[in-house]
Motif scaffolding. Structure first.
Motif, PDB file in Angstrom:
ATOM      1  N   ALA A 133       0.828  -1.200   0.000  1.00  0.00           N
ATOM      2  CA  ALA A 133       0.000   0.000   0.000  1.00  0.00           C
ATOM      3  C   ALA A 133       0.866   1.254   0.000  1.00  0.00           C
ATOM      4  CB  ALA A 133      -0.928   0.005   1.214  1.00  0.00           C
ATOM      5  N   GLY A 134       0.540   2.180  -0.893  1.00  0.00           N
ATOM      6  CA  GLY A 134       1.253   3.447  -0.960  1.00  0.00           C
ATOM      7  C   GLY A 134       2.453   3.465  -1.873  1.00  0.00           C
ATOM      8  N   SER A 135       2.829   2.323  -2.446  1.00  0.00           N
ATOM      9  CA  SER A 135       4.010   2.302  -3.314  1.00  0.00           C
ATOM     10  C   SER A 135       3.659   2.803  -4.710  1.00  0.00           C
ATOM     11  CB  SER A 135       4.600   0.889  -3.394  1.00  0.00           C
ATOM     12  OG  SER A 135       3.668  -0.003  -3.960  1.00  0.00           O
ATOM     13  N   ALA A 136       4.653   3.314  -5.407  1.00  0.00           N
ATOM     14  CA  ALA A 136       4.446   3.820  -6.763  1.00  0.00           C
ATOM     15  C   ALA A 136       4.213   2.660  -7.721  1.00  0.00           C
ATOM     16  CB  ALA A 136       5.660   4.631  -7.207  1.00  0.00           C
ATOM     17  N   ILE A 137       3.357   2.886  -8.696  1.00  0.00           N
ATOM     18  CA  ILE A 137       3.072   1.860  -9.697  1.00  0.00           C
ATOM     19  C   ILE A 137       3.537   2.365 -11.049  1.00  0.00           C
ATOM     20  CG2 ILE A 137       1.261   0.531 -10.836  1.00  0.00           C
ATOM     21  CD1 ILE A 137      -0.367   0.714  -8.316  1.00  0.00           C
ATOM     22  N   SER A 138       4.411   1.602 -11.673  1.00  0.00           N
ATOM     23  CA  SER A 138       4.948   2.001 -12.974  1.00  0.00           C
ATOM     24  C   SER A 138       4.121   1.370 -14.090  1.00  0.00           C
ATOM     25  CB  SER A 138       6.409   1.562 -13.076  1.00  0.00           C
ATOM     26  OG  SER A 138       6.532   0.179 -12.823  1.00  0.00           O
ATOM     27  N   SER A 139       4.516   1.596 -15.312  1.00  0.00           N
ATOM     28  CA  SER A 139       3.791   1.076 -16.468  1.00  0.00           C
ATOM     29  C   SER A 139       3.621  -0.436 -16.385  1.00  0.00           C
ATOM     30  CB  SER A 139       4.545   1.441 -17.748  1.00  0.00           C
ATOM     31  OG  SER A 139       3.971   0.779 -18.863  1.00  0.00           O
ATOM     32  N   PHE A 140       2.419  -0.893 -16.664  1.00  0.00           N
ATOM     33  CA  PHE A 140       2.163  -2.326 -16.673  1.00  0.00           C
ATOM     34  C   PHE A 140       2.954  -3.023 -17.780  1.00  0.00           C
ATOM     35  CE2 PHE A 140      -2.380  -1.431 -14.953  1.00  0.00           C
ATOM     36  CZ  PHE A 140      -1.843  -1.180 -13.701  1.00  0.00           C
ATOM     37  N   ASP A 157     -13.002   0.541  -0.194  1.00  0.00           N
ATOM     38  CA  ASP A 157     -14.084   1.529  -0.272  1.00  0.00           C
ATOM     39  C   ASP A 157     -13.543   2.891   0.144  1.00  0.00           C
ATOM     40  OD1 ASP A 157     -16.414  -0.121  -0.976  1.00  0.00           O
ATOM     41  OD2 ASP A 157     -16.065  -1.066   0.963  1.00  0.00           O
ATOM     42  N   GLY A 158     -14.323   3.926  -0.179  1.00  0.00           N
ATOM     43  CA  GLY A 158     -13.993   5.269   0.284  1.00  0.00           C
ATOM     44  C   GLY A 158     -13.147   6.096  -0.653  1.00  0.00           C
ATOM     45  N   GLY A 159     -12.786   5.544  -1.810  1.00  0.00           N
ATOM     46  CA  GLY A 159     -11.974   6.285  -2.768  1.00  0.00           C
ATOM     47  C   GLY A 159     -12.796   6.797  -3.943  1.00  0.00           C
ATOM     48  N   ARG A 160     -12.117   7.216  -4.991  1.00  0.00           N
ATOM     49  CA  ARG A 160     -12.809   7.705  -6.188  1.00  0.00           C
ATOM     50  C   ARG A 160     -13.534   6.552  -6.867  1.00  0.00           C
ATOM     51  NH1 ARG A 160      -8.769  11.269  -9.736  1.00  0.00           N
ATOM     52  NH2 ARG A 160     -10.747  11.935 -10.642  1.00  0.00           N
ATOM     53  N   GLU A 161     -14.723   6.825  -7.388  1.00  0.00           N
ATOM     54  CA  GLU A 161     -15.524   5.770  -7.986  1.00  0.00           C
ATOM     55  C   GLU A 161     -15.024   5.420  -9.389  1.00  0.00           C
ATOM     56  OE1 GLU A 161     -19.636   6.921  -7.856  1.00  0.00           O
ATOM     57  OE2 GLU A 161     -19.862   6.148  -5.818  1.00  0.00           O
ATOM     58  N   ILE A 205      -0.686  -7.805  -7.891  1.00  0.00           N
ATOM     59  CA  ILE A 205      -1.442  -7.711  -6.651  1.00  0.00           C
ATOM     60  C   ILE A 205      -1.114  -6.370  -6.013  1.00  0.00           C
ATOM     61  CG2 ILE A 205      -1.934  -8.764  -4.419  1.00  0.00           C
ATOM     62  CD1 ILE A 205      -0.825 -11.398  -5.589  1.00  0.00           C
ATOM     63  N   ILE A 206      -2.099  -5.501  -5.935  1.00  0.00           N
ATOM     64  CA  ILE A 206      -1.890  -4.143  -5.439  1.00  0.00           C
ATOM     65  C   ILE A 206      -2.618  -3.991  -4.105  1.00  0.00           C
ATOM     66  CG2 ILE A 206      -2.203  -1.683  -5.901  1.00  0.00           C
ATOM     67  CD1 ILE A 206      -2.251  -2.380  -8.896  1.00  0.00           C
ATOM     68  N   GLU A 207      -1.861  -3.786  -3.047  1.00  0.00           N
ATOM     69  CA  GLU A 207      -2.457  -3.608  -1.722  1.00  0.00           C
ATOM     70  C   GLU A 207      -2.917  -2.167  -1.537  1.00  0.00           C
ATOM     71  OE1 GLU A 207      -0.753  -6.931   1.134  1.00  0.00           O
ATOM     72  OE2 GLU A 207       0.506  -5.150   1.104  1.00  0.00           O
ATOM     73  N   LEU A 208      -4.055  -2.017  -0.879  1.00  0.00           N
ATOM     74  CA  LEU A 208      -4.646  -0.701  -0.646  1.00  0.00           C
ATOM     75  C   LEU A 208      -5.079  -0.579   0.813  1.00  0.00           C
ATOM     76  CD1 LEU A 208      -6.955  -0.563  -3.808  1.00  0.00           C
ATOM     77  CD2 LEU A 208      -4.739   0.564  -3.527  1.00  0.00           C
ATOM     78  N   PRO A 209      -5.249   0.651   1.303  1.00  0.00           N
ATOM     79  CA  PRO A 209      -5.749   0.822   2.669  1.00  0.00           C
ATOM     80  C   PRO A 209      -7.161   0.285   2.850  1.00  0.00           C
ATOM     81  CG  PRO A 209      -4.756   2.860   1.855  1.00  0.00           C
ATOM     82  CD  PRO A 209      -4.888   1.937   0.678  1.00  0.00           C
ATOM     83  N   ASP A 210      -7.991   0.400   1.790  1.00  0.00           N
ATOM     84  CA  ASP A 210      -9.388  -0.024   1.879  1.00  0.00           C
ATOM     85  C   ASP A 210      -9.930  -0.208   0.463  1.00  0.00           C
ATOM     86  OD1 ASP A 210     -12.203  -0.269   2.530  1.00  0.00           O
ATOM     87  OD2 ASP A 210     -11.755   0.740   4.423  1.00  0.00           O
ATOM     88  N   PRO A 223     -12.077   1.943  -4.640  1.00  0.00           N
ATOM     89  CA  PRO A 223     -10.910   1.590  -3.819  1.00  0.00           C
ATOM     90  C   PRO A 223     -10.173   2.825  -3.313  1.00  0.00           C
ATOM     91  CG  PRO A 223     -10.471   1.221  -6.151  1.00  0.00           C
ATOM     92  CD  PRO A 223     -11.918   1.544  -6.043  1.00  0.00           C
ATOM     93  N   SER A 224      -9.805   2.793  -2.053  1.00  0.00           N
ATOM     94  CA  SER A 224      -9.099   3.914  -1.437  1.00  0.00           C
ATOM     95  C   SER A 224      -7.593   3.736  -1.593  1.00  0.00           C
ATOM     96  CB  SER A 224      -9.458   3.979   0.050  1.00  0.00           C
ATOM     97  OG  SER A 224      -8.738   4.992   0.710  1.00  0.00           O
ATOM     98  N   GLY A 225      -6.918   4.804  -2.014  1.00  0.00           N
ATOM     99  CA  GLY A 225      -5.473   4.754  -2.118  1.00  0.00           C
ATOM    100  C   GLY A 225      -4.943   4.293  -3.457  1.00  0.00           C
TER     101      GLY A 225
END
Length: 202
Positions: A104-111, A136-140, A129-134, A156-158
């Motif tokens: 969670a919180g790490s930078a994501i480069s080009s797929f 829910d609660g983020g941009r739709e 596999i991308i870990e996130l804080p939650d 997804p939040s974060g």
């Protein structure tokens, strides 16, 4: 608990049965993109790895599936934990990884830096596999495509702001491309490469 000792604990109590349970959840999640799946099997990976991420790795990895880890994860007990419980080796080469994990919180480069498969063998690609804080609660984000009756909306939040653009580029590779699993705590959401993602404007 030392790093070496931490790597030896927290796996499935019944490797075969627990792996099957998580695998069925993953198949359901891939068949129905955007639906939240809950891991109901006790698993305790080393911090900062989420339980859902640990369960997915235990269910999918083996000695033939190299795993790429973001830089912060490489400095923890996580590589040893994955290796001990699955036999999978860590790799720093994105293009050869079968799975890639971002904490969670790490930078994501080009797929496109990861394995995208080939026209003949599109399945020979990396699952991110991308870990996130939650979850829910983020941009739709509005999802459409196979397995979705009309549209699904997730928030997804974060998730990095760059994600929708990276995903659009990923769609352009089809049938090649990466698949993504978003995790938070003991829950996860699958985003197969066939899914279209549109940012819902507020």
């Amino acid at each position: 608990m030392g790093v070496k000792a931490e790597a030896l604990t927290g796996g499935f109590s019944d490797a075969v049965f627990d792996s099957q349970r998580v695998f069925k959840k993953l198949m359901d999640g891939m068949a129905r993109p955007g639906t939240t799946q809950a891991v109901e099997t006790a698993v305790f990976p080393p911090l900062p790895l989420a339980a859902a991420t640990g369960a997915v790795l235990l269910a999918l990895c083996d000695h033939d599936t190299p795993v790429w880890l973001s830089s912060a994860l490489r400095k923890t007990a996580v590589p040893g934990w994955i290796g001990f419980h699955t036999g999978a080796a860590a790799t720093e080469q994105k293009g050869t990884a079968h799975f890639a994990v971002f904490e969670a919180g790490s930078a994501i480069s080009s797929f496109g830096l990861f394995a995208l498969g080939s026209q003949e063998y599109p399945d020979r690609s990396t699952t991110l596999i991308i870990e996130l804080p939650d979850l829910d609660g983020g941009r739709e984000l509005q999802l459409s495509g196979p397995g979705i009756r009309h549209v699904n909306v997730i928030s997804p939040s974060g998730l990095p702001d760059i994600f929708p653009r990276l995903w659009a580029e990923n769609n352009a590779f089809f049938p090649r491309g990466v698949d993504v699993i978003l995790t938070a705590g003991d829950k996860f959401v699958c985003l197969p490469r066939t899914t279209r993602i549109k940012l819902v404007e507020s």
